[in-house]
Write a protein that holds these residues in place. Structure first.
Motif, PDB file in Angstrom:
ATOM      1  N   ASP A 225      16.301  56.768  46.110  1.00  0.00           N
ATOM      2  CA  ASP A 225      17.421  57.326  45.370  1.00  0.00           C
ATOM      3  C   ASP A 225      18.164  56.233  44.595  1.00  0.00           C
ATOM      4  O   ASP A 225      18.544  56.428  43.431  1.00  0.00           O
ATOM      5  N   ARG A 226      18.363  55.067  45.220  1.00  0.00           N
ATOM      6  CA  ARG A 226      18.997  53.955  44.508  1.00  0.00           C
ATOM      7  C   ARG A 226      18.099  53.416  43.403  1.00  0.00           C
ATOM      8  O   ARG A 226      18.586  52.983  42.358  1.00  0.00           O
ATOM      9  N   LEU A 227      16.809  53.420  43.632  1.00  0.00           N
ATOM     10  CA  LEU A 227      15.875  52.974  42.589  1.00  0.00           C
ATOM     11  C   LEU A 227      15.985  53.863  41.362  1.00  0.00           C
ATOM     12  O   LEU A 227      16.072  53.378  40.226  1.00  0.00           O
ATOM     13  N   MET A 228      16.007  55.181  41.564  1.00  0.00           N
ATOM     14  CA  MET A 228      16.132  56.104  40.444  1.00  0.00           C
ATOM     15  C   MET A 228      17.499  55.994  39.795  1.00  0.00           C
ATOM     16  O   MET A 228      17.633  56.153  38.573  1.00  0.00           O
ATOM     17  N   ALA A 229      18.522  55.692  40.577  1.00  0.00           N
ATOM     18  CA  ALA A 229      19.862  55.523  40.017  1.00  0.00           C
ATOM     19  C   ALA A 229      19.899  54.332  39.057  1.00  0.00           C
ATOM     20  O   ALA A 229      20.511  54.400  37.985  1.00  0.00           O
ATOM     21  N   VAL A 230      19.231  53.239  39.426  1.00  0.00           N
ATOM     22  CA  VAL A 230      19.192  52.074  38.541  1.00  0.00           C
ATOM     23  C   VAL A 230      18.423  52.408  37.266  1.00  0.00           C
ATOM     24  O   VAL A 230      18.807  51.983  36.167  1.00  0.00           O
ATOM     25  N   LEU A 232      18.224  55.329  35.823  1.00  0.00           N
ATOM     26  CA  LEU A 232      19.136  56.126  35.009  1.00  0.00           C
ATOM     27  C   LEU A 232      20.173  55.241  34.312  1.00  0.00           C
ATOM     28  O   LEU A 232      20.488  55.437  33.127  1.00  0.00           O
ATOM     29  N   TRP A 233      20.702  54.268  35.035  1.00  0.00           N
ATOM     30  CA  TRP A 233      21.709  53.384  34.457  1.00  0.00           C
ATOM     31  C   TRP A 233      21.115  52.527  33.339  1.00  0.00           C
ATOM     32  O   TRP A 233      21.770  52.285  32.328  1.00  0.00           O
ATOM     33  N   ILE A 234      19.885  52.091  33.502  1.00  0.00           N
ATOM     34  CA  ILE A 234      19.222  51.306  32.450  1.00  0.00           C
ATOM     35  C   ILE A 234      19.080  52.147  31.181  1.00  0.00           C
ATOM     36  O   ILE A 234      19.356  51.674  30.070  1.00  0.00           O
ATOM     37  N   GLY A 235      18.655  53.394  31.340  1.00  0.00           N
ATOM     38  CA  GLY A 235      18.526  54.253  30.171  1.00  0.00           C
ATOM     39  C   GLY A 235      19.857  54.551  29.508  1.00  0.00           C
ATOM     40  O   GLY A 235      19.962  54.522  28.271  1.00  0.00           O
ATOM     41  N   LEU A 236      20.898  54.820  30.304  1.00  0.00           N
ATOM     42  CA  LEU A 236      22.209  55.112  29.744  1.00  0.00           C
ATOM     43  C   LEU A 236      22.793  53.902  29.026  1.00  0.00           C
ATOM     44  O   LEU A 236      23.330  54.015  27.911  1.00  0.00           O
ATOM     45  N   LEU A 237      22.676  52.741  29.634  1.00  0.00           N
ATOM     46  CA  LEU A 237      23.219  51.535  29.018  1.00  0.00           C
ATOM     47  C   LEU A 237      22.466  51.189  27.738  1.00  0.00           C
ATOM     48  O   LEU A 237      23.076  50.782  26.733  1.00  0.00           O
ATOM     49  N   GLY A 238      21.151  51.345  27.747  1.00  0.00           N
ATOM     50  CA  GLY A 238      20.385  51.099  26.533  1.00  0.00           C
ATOM     51  C   GLY A 238      20.753  52.059  25.417  1.00  0.00           C
ATOM     52  O   GLY A 238      20.842  51.655  24.247  1.00  0.00           O
ATOM     53  N   TYR A 239      20.999  53.314  25.768  1.00  0.00           N
ATOM     54  CA  TYR A 239      21.410  54.285  24.748  1.00  0.00           C
ATOM     55  C   TYR A 239      22.767  53.921  24.159  1.00  0.00           C
ATOM     56  O   TYR A 239      22.960  54.028  22.933  1.00  0.00           O
ATOM     57  N   LEU A 240      23.700  53.483  24.984  1.00  0.00           N
ATOM     58  CA  LEU A 240      25.023  53.112  24.477  1.00  0.00           C
ATOM     59  C   LEU A 240      24.943  51.896  23.557  1.00  0.00           C
ATOM     60  O   LEU A 240      25.605  51.855  22.507  1.00  0.00           O
ATOM     61  N   MET A 241      24.129  50.906  23.906  1.00  0.00           N
ATOM     62  CA  MET A 241      23.987  49.735  23.046  1.00  0.00           C
ATOM     63  C   MET A 241      23.322  50.098  21.730  1.00  0.00           C
ATOM     64  O   MET A 241      23.730  49.625  20.654  1.00  0.00           O
ATOM     65  N   ASP A 242      22.318  50.954  21.780  1.00  0.00           N
ATOM     66  CA  ASP A 242      21.661  51.370  20.544  1.00  0.00           C
ATOM     67  C   ASP A 242      22.608  52.189  19.669  1.00  0.00           C
ATOM     68  O   ASP A 242      22.587  52.057  18.439  1.00  0.00           O
TER      69      ASP A 242
END
Length: 293
Positions: A225-230, A232-242
């Motif tokens: 669950d923590r692995l999937m949470a990270v 998700l966070w990588i995808g969200l952070l990458g989307y915000l930077m883009d």
């Protein structure tokens, strides 16, 4: 209800509905057929999203994020410091472009992660191999877009500036650099996306912090669950930077005539033959020279 009032809800639906469909498929694949599967059930949204919230609330998420962002932007800075001058040189000197084209296109087709053993052999275990891999991944979009931007500038701008007496430095400052602004921002955006993809596996090479290390740590502890949470966070952070770079790119495509009043020369003004005249020619009211991305 008018068409103008219907448009915003319709736009919101076009964004929300695909997200809801994706979440539903995610839940269906990880919950219904895999309800008894220890690994797949750990990736389910009803477990990953609370794990992400818990990691954010207890402060375990942000130190790793800060470490990854520091490595990312340092690697991008190294890539820009190498790629921008090299791209300008390739774009301005045709002989250099002809000589380096096969070599650069050969090197850019090599996967950045394939340089990982070389980076470890050269720099050892630690932060420097990560900086190296990020820079190798990001330098090619920056360099190639800078070179393409220079080559897309109307040669007449440079010829007129030269005939008016502008020096090489003045032509670079008033014509070349404004002309490559939009392609360079595009190259930086592409470099950011490539570097963000590379940095996560690069952080699995021996560092003890960062989002890539967090994924390995969660895997070793079987905390899926923590692995999937990270993830998700990588995808969200990458989307915000883009998204931030998209906004910067949109502002960078505005013509300079939209941001400042036009200069009108008084009648009978003698020719100065300097950088100011070259700048006025390089930014006409009809817009900037076209640039290739």
């Amino acid at each position: 209800m008018t068409a103008g009032t219907e448009r915003p809800p319709r736009r919101a639906l076009t964004v929300v509905v695909p997200i809801l469909v994706l979440v539903a498929l995610w839940w269906l694949l990880t919950s219904v057929p895999a309800s008894g599967h220890v690994v797949l059930s750990g990736f389910a949204p009803q477990r990953a999203v609370p794990a992400l919230y818990e990691a954010a609330v207890h402060g375990r998420l942000f130190p790793g994020t800060a470490a990854s962002l520091w490595r990312l932007f340092l690697g991008l800075a190294i890539a820009a410091a190498c790629g921008v001058p090299l791209g300008l040189l390739v774009g301005l000197v045709p002989a250099v472009e002809r000589a380096t084209r096969p070599l650069f296109h050969f090197l850019r087709m090599i996967s950045p992660l394939s340089w990982a053993p070389v980076a470890i052999a050269l720099f050892g275990i630690g932060h420097r191999p990560v900086h190296f891999l990020v820079a190798v991944a990001a330098v090619w979009p920056i360099m190639l877009n800078a070179a393409a931007g220079v080559q897309a500038i109307d040669p007449g701008f440079l010829l007129v500036a030269r005939s008016l007496g502008a020096t090489s430095a003045e032509r670079l400052r008033t014509i070349v650099l404004p002309g490559v602004r939009t392609p360079l921002l595009t190259g930086l955006r592409l470099a950011l996306g490539t570097a963000w993809i590379v940095i996560v596996p690069a952080e699995m090479l021996g560092v003890d912090s960062g989002l890539g290390y967090a994924i390995l740590n969660a895997r070793d502890q079987l905390a899926f669950d923590r692995l999937m949470a990270v993830i998700l966070w990588i995808g969200l952070l990458g989307y915000l930077m883009d998204s931030g770079f998209r906004a910067l790119l949109a502002s960078g495509t505005r013509s300079p005539s939209e941001n400042r009043p036009r200069k009108t020369a008084p009648a009978g003004r003698p020719e100065s033959g300097g950088a100011e005249t070259a700048e006025e020619y390089a930014t006409p009211s009809t817009g900037r020279p076209s640039s290739a991305t």
